[in-house]
Design an enzyme around this catalytic site. Sequence first.
Site, PDB file in Angstrom:
ATOM      1  N   THR A 189       5.386  -6.656  -0.571  1.00 40.53           N
ATOM      2  CA  THR A 189       5.689  -6.942   0.833  1.00 40.53           C
ATOM      3  C   THR A 189       6.800  -7.978   0.912  1.00 40.53           C
ATOM      4  O   THR A 189       6.705  -9.049   0.312  1.00 40.53           O
ATOM      5  CB  THR A 189       4.428  -7.456   1.552  1.00 40.53           C
ATOM      6  N   HIS A 211      -3.457   2.956  -0.149  1.00 36.20           N
ATOM      7  CA  HIS A 211      -3.800   1.557  -0.447  1.00 36.20           C
ATOM      8  C   HIS A 211      -5.281   1.345  -0.139  1.00 36.20           C
ATOM      9  O   HIS A 211      -5.680   1.228   1.021  1.00 36.20           O
ATOM     10  CB  HIS A 211      -2.929   0.643   0.408  1.00 36.20           C
ATOM     11  N   ASN A 237      -7.123  -4.821  -2.432  1.00 35.68           N
ATOM     12  CA  ASN A 237      -6.696  -6.128  -1.914  1.00 35.68           C
ATOM     13  C   ASN A 237      -7.336  -6.535  -0.594  1.00 35.68           C
ATOM     14  O   ASN A 237      -6.756  -7.294   0.184  1.00 35.68           O
ATOM     15  CB  ASN A 237      -5.173  -6.179  -1.779  1.00 35.68           C
ATOM     16  N   TYR A 269      -8.026  -4.769   2.119  1.00 33.06           N
ATOM     17  CA  TYR A 269      -7.613  -4.098   3.351  1.00 33.06           C
ATOM     18  C   TYR A 269      -8.657  -3.046   3.738  1.00 33.06           C
ATOM     19  O   TYR A 269      -9.729  -2.971   3.139  1.00 33.06           O
ATOM     20  CB  TYR A 269      -6.203  -3.543   3.184  1.00 33.06           C
ATOM     21  N   ASN A 323      -7.800 -11.713   0.136  1.00 35.05           N
ATOM     22  CA  ASN A 323      -8.190 -11.495   1.533  1.00 35.05           C
ATOM     23  C   ASN A 323      -9.704 -11.557   1.752  1.00 35.05           C
ATOM     24  O   ASN A 323     -10.254 -10.867   2.603  1.00 35.05           O
ATOM     25  CB  ASN A 323      -7.607 -10.173   2.053  1.00 35.05           C
TER      26      ASN A 323
END
Length: 369
Positions: A27, A179, A182, A184, A239
Amino acid sequence: MSDTSLFSPLAMGSLQLANRIVMAPLTRNRAPGAVPTPLMATYYSQRATAGLLITEATPISHQGQGYADVPGLYAPEQMAGWRQVTDAVHAAGGKIVTQLWHVGRVSHTSLQPNQGAPVAPSAVRANTKTVLIVDGVPTFVDTSEPRALALDELPGIVGDYRRAALAAIEAGFDGVEIHAANGYLLDQFLKTGSNQRTDAYGGSVENRARLLLQVVQAVTDAIGSGRTGIRLSPVTPANDVVDADPQPLFDYVVRQLAPLGLAYLHLIEGATGGPRELADRPFDYVALRTAYRSAGGQGAWMVNNGYDLALAQQALADGADLVAFGKSFIANPDLVARLRQGGPFNKPDRNTFYGGGAAGYTDYPALPV
């Protein structure tokens, strides 16, 4: 043991890769208004000697966005911008897939449609931060309180992944990476720390994996399994996500993925951007790969986290097929050539990782020709 070289070609799903070096998704927050720019086309094409480029995570919908100035894949102007990127990479001889992203609870109300709450499997706030642009400067802020997705909203989430996969192919990508790592949305559904549901999407391992498997099925039905990969991170604390017993969870997930014929599985080992082994979260990645292969999984096995040349070659010798490099690719557009000759390597400037323009993005020097 294998004597496969990092620089040897690989047939992966529907793709033929020139080498086994992968540029990991990174990112960079350089897409104002969520629209890819010509500068991004330069950035990716500079790195096209990698066997495979995986784009920065790309939201599948406005709801799926969690960070300012990240490129999306849900509006015509975004697809046009991505077409510039894919054309530039292909002109440079590269292969590129895009990473399909829904951040779930890792978002802020100011980034959500109509200033709404971020969505999640359960109304459990993430103790983490996201990035907003404040007075023109990328700024880390606390994420907002999420709301739990209703059962009847989940087919729409699956549909968004399917639509985004089709849009990616239309925009010229060679495939997609789902994805599911992580912390999400898909990872939030998988793990007990963020999933407190009591319906068919919560509780048991089978229930918590249900949404991920429905998404993978929808995407592979839409664009073909040979153009689809997935990213998993069994134990990363990124996260604020954790699972009480990750080994049986991910062993189950990869066994279910095995018969779907995916092009590759992308595994983050340990903590994303941190230690490769976590004393408080032990995990057996060899057993995970064995579970996948024993269930008939033929997809390429991609490893990721802090690899250098020696570690990468050892990983291939131990049975991996691909090695993803992250920060090294930020500072070294010609990383493949530098790895081949053992360096030297530019050092990345952390101050320019997120937001800005060409500085720290497209101006790192390449080796003399």
